[in-house]
Design a protein around this motif. Structure first.
Motif, short mmCIF file in Angstrom:
data_model
loop_
_atom_site.label_atom_id
_atom_site.label_comp_id
_atom_site.label_asym_id
_atom_site.label_seq_id
_atom_site.Cartn_x
_atom_site.Cartn_y
_atom_site.Cartn_z
N PRO A 313 0.84 -1.20 0.00
CA PRO A 313 0.00 0.00 0.00
C PRO A 313 0.88 1.25 0.00
N LEU A 314 0.26 2.39 -0.10
CA LEU A 314 1.01 3.64 -0.09
C LEU A 314 1.83 3.78 1.18
N ASP A 315 1.21 3.45 2.31
CA ASP A 315 1.86 3.58 3.61
C ASP A 315 1.46 2.37 4.45
N VAL A 316 2.42 1.55 4.81
CA VAL A 316 2.10 0.29 5.52
C VAL A 316 1.49 0.54 6.89
N THR A 317 1.66 1.75 7.44
CA THR A 317 1.11 2.06 8.77
C THR A 317 -0.23 2.76 8.72
N CYS A 318 -0.73 3.03 7.52
CA CYS A 318 -1.93 3.87 7.37
C CYS A 318 -3.21 3.04 7.37
N SER A 319 -4.25 3.55 8.00
CA SER A 319 -5.54 2.86 8.07
C SER A 319 -6.62 3.53 7.23
N CYS A 320 -6.23 4.39 6.28
CA CYS A 320 -7.22 5.03 5.41
C CYS A 320 -7.81 4.01 4.43
N HIS A 321 -8.87 4.40 3.73
CA HIS A 321 -9.54 3.48 2.80
C HIS A 321 -8.60 3.05 1.67
N ALA A 322 -7.74 3.95 1.22
CA ALA A 322 -6.83 3.60 0.13
C ALA A 322 -5.81 2.55 0.57
N CYS A 323 -5.33 2.65 1.81
CA CYS A 323 -4.27 1.77 2.29
C CYS A 323 -4.79 0.52 2.98
N ALA A 324 -5.93 0.62 3.67
CA ALA A 324 -6.41 -0.49 4.48
C ALA A 324 -7.76 -1.03 4.04
N GLY A 325 -8.35 -0.41 3.02
CA GLY A 325 -9.65 -0.87 2.56
C GLY A 325 -10.73 -0.65 3.60
N THR A 326 -11.80 -1.43 3.52
CA THR A 326 -12.92 -1.26 4.45
C THR A 326 -12.63 -1.83 5.83
N SER A 327 -11.59 -2.64 5.95
CA SER A 327 -11.28 -3.24 7.25
C SER A 327 -10.72 -2.23 8.23
N GLY A 328 -10.04 -1.21 7.71
CA GLY A 328 -9.40 -0.23 8.58
C GLY A 328 -8.15 -0.75 9.26
N VAL A 329 -7.68 -1.95 8.87
CA VAL A 329 -6.49 -2.54 9.48
C VAL A 329 -5.29 -2.28 8.58
N SER A 330 -4.28 -1.65 9.10
CA SER A 330 -3.13 -1.30 8.29
C SER A 330 -2.35 -2.55 7.88
N TYR A 331 -1.59 -2.43 6.81
CA TYR A 331 -0.75 -3.51 6.30
C TYR A 331 0.23 -3.98 7.37
N ALA A 332 0.76 -3.03 8.15
CA ALA A 332 1.73 -3.37 9.19
C ALA A 332 1.11 -4.24 10.28
N ASN A 333 -0.21 -4.13 10.44
CA ASN A 333 -0.90 -4.91 11.46
C ASN A 333 -1.62 -6.13 10.89
N GLY A 334 -1.26 -6.51 9.67
CA GLY A 334 -1.81 -7.72 9.07
C GLY A 334 -2.92 -7.50 8.07
#
Length: 398
Positions: A313-334
């Motif tokens: 994603p753009l930012d592995v720590t980000c929970s926005c819709h672009a980075c984390a989708g509808t789950s709101g879970v950042s890439y860094a958190n799985g």
């Protein structure tokens, strides 16, 4: 109505390793809600933050947005604004709104306008009609818009006009005109019985002595809040930082302080350290439309070919819709529900409108989250550590 409560200030560390700053934490109560400060305000020039639904703004934590007096006066016009009872109902935003005065647009019109003591004559950029904007008319427009924070009509002192750097005499003339207009704004605001709050604007160009004179006289007028204007108008960064270090913390401690038109993530952190409570800038959405994304680890140019196959994603720590989708879970958190850099690169290359929409959501989320983290650091008494970590993260690179 305006009420500002100061909740916390930055303090030196017990071991002497950190000297403290002018940073502060507060709440700003307005007619349409309470704003936690320090805060970044997304810019909605024509009654919309470009490419972002009001629901998305709420989900990402926007507490207050901007409207543009000049452009809304041009289109759709005051008749439509009055029909809807103001900007809140028109754009379906039930939280606070700040409107600028039109002064910056007057500055940006350049040779299309003529400034006098009474106001500014100019040709409409929409249809060429001859128009006249005065302090009184600006107050009338903003009263019709029913914005929670109304800005005084001022002359935005330029830094450089066609290769001519503004002299101290020119900056003084401009600053003193803005002070006279401030008094007229106050008088008209009172005559209109506007129930909202009027801010004065400190001008003076790049001259500290003029800034101090402007500040002192505006404080005597006893505005509910104050802004620092005339920065980020083409001056070198070190000049802007010099004025940022000089002016905000000298404004009354019991009233909100607003730095207009600023800026980058680094500017926001430095501005908070200098005592600023409120910021706005078109940079998050404008840069998004041009393919520049802000992340915790630096800025990312999505148009670069290296992103064509990048699954991150753009930012592995980000929970926005672009980075984390509808789950709101950042890439860094799985989380794995967000959009990849490869997909956003593809959208940009194909000029698909979803691309700048997702990019705008991400950039605004990043800015708003940065402000939230600063508020939390001030609450916890760890602002110095936050600044050091912010600088290290941004230097790491994406």
């Amino acid at each position: 109505m305006l009420k500002f409560d100061l909740l916390a200030t930055d303090a030196p560390s017990a071991d002497g390793s950190y000297a403290g700053s002018h940073a502060r934490r507060g709440t700003l109560t307005l007619n349409h809600g309470v704003v936690q400060t320090p805060i970044f305000m997304p810019v909605g020039t024509y009654g919309t933050v470009k490419g972002v639904m009001p629901r998305s703004l709420e989900e990402m934590g926007a507490q207050i947005i901007l409207g543009n007096t000049f452009h809304l006066w041009m289109r759709p016009g005051l008749d439509v604004m009055a029909q809807f009872g103001g900007l809140h109902q028109f754009e379906k935003w039930n939280k606070p709104i700040l409107t600028d005065s039109g002064g910056f647009q007057v500055w940006s019109l350049g040779e299309m306008r003529k400034i006098s003591e009474e106001g500014v004559k100019f040709s409409s950029p929409v249809n060429g009609d001859k128009l006249f904007l005065t302090p009184e008319i600006s107050m009338q427009i903003q009263t019709t818009l029913n914005s929670d924070i109304v800005m005084q009509f001022d002359e935005c002192t330029p830094y450089d006009t066609k290769g001519h750097i503004t002299t101290e005499r020119e900056a003084r003339n401009s600053m003193e005109l803005s002070l006279r207009w401030a008094k007229r704004c106050q008088a008209e605001f009172a005559r209109l019985a506007n129930p909202n709050a009027l801010f004065g604007i400190v001008q003076g160009g790049m001259f500290e002595n003029l800034r101090q004179e402007s500040l002192d006289q505006l404080v005597e007028m006893d505005f509910p809040g104050y802004a620092v204007g005339g920065v980020s108008v083409g001056e070198p960064k070190d000049e802007m930082l010099r004025i940022m270090a000089h002016t905000p913390h000298k404004l009354p401690a019991h009233k909100p302080r607003y730095l207009m038109g600023v800026g980058t993530p680094e500017d926001l952190v430095q501005g908070v350290a200098e005592g600023v409570d409120m910021f706005d800038c078109v940079m998050p959405t404008r840069n998004a439309r041009n393919g520049t994304l802000f992340t915790r680890y630096g800025d990312l140019k999505i148009r670069n070919a290296r992103h064509k196959t990048d699954e991150q994603p753009l930012d592995v720590t980000c929970s926005c819709h672009a980075c984390a989708g509808t789950s709101g879970v950042s890439y860094a958190n799985g989380g794995r529900d967000g959009f990849s850099r490869a997909y956003l690169h593809h959208l940009d290359r194909c000029a698909e409108m979803l691309g700048p929409m997702l990019a705008s959501i991400h950039n605004l989320h990043y800015f708003l989250n940065l402000m939230r983290e600063m508020r939390e650091a001030l609450d916890a008494g760890t602002f110095g550590a936050f600044r050091a970590q912010f600088k290290a993260d941004r230097a790491r690179g994406v």
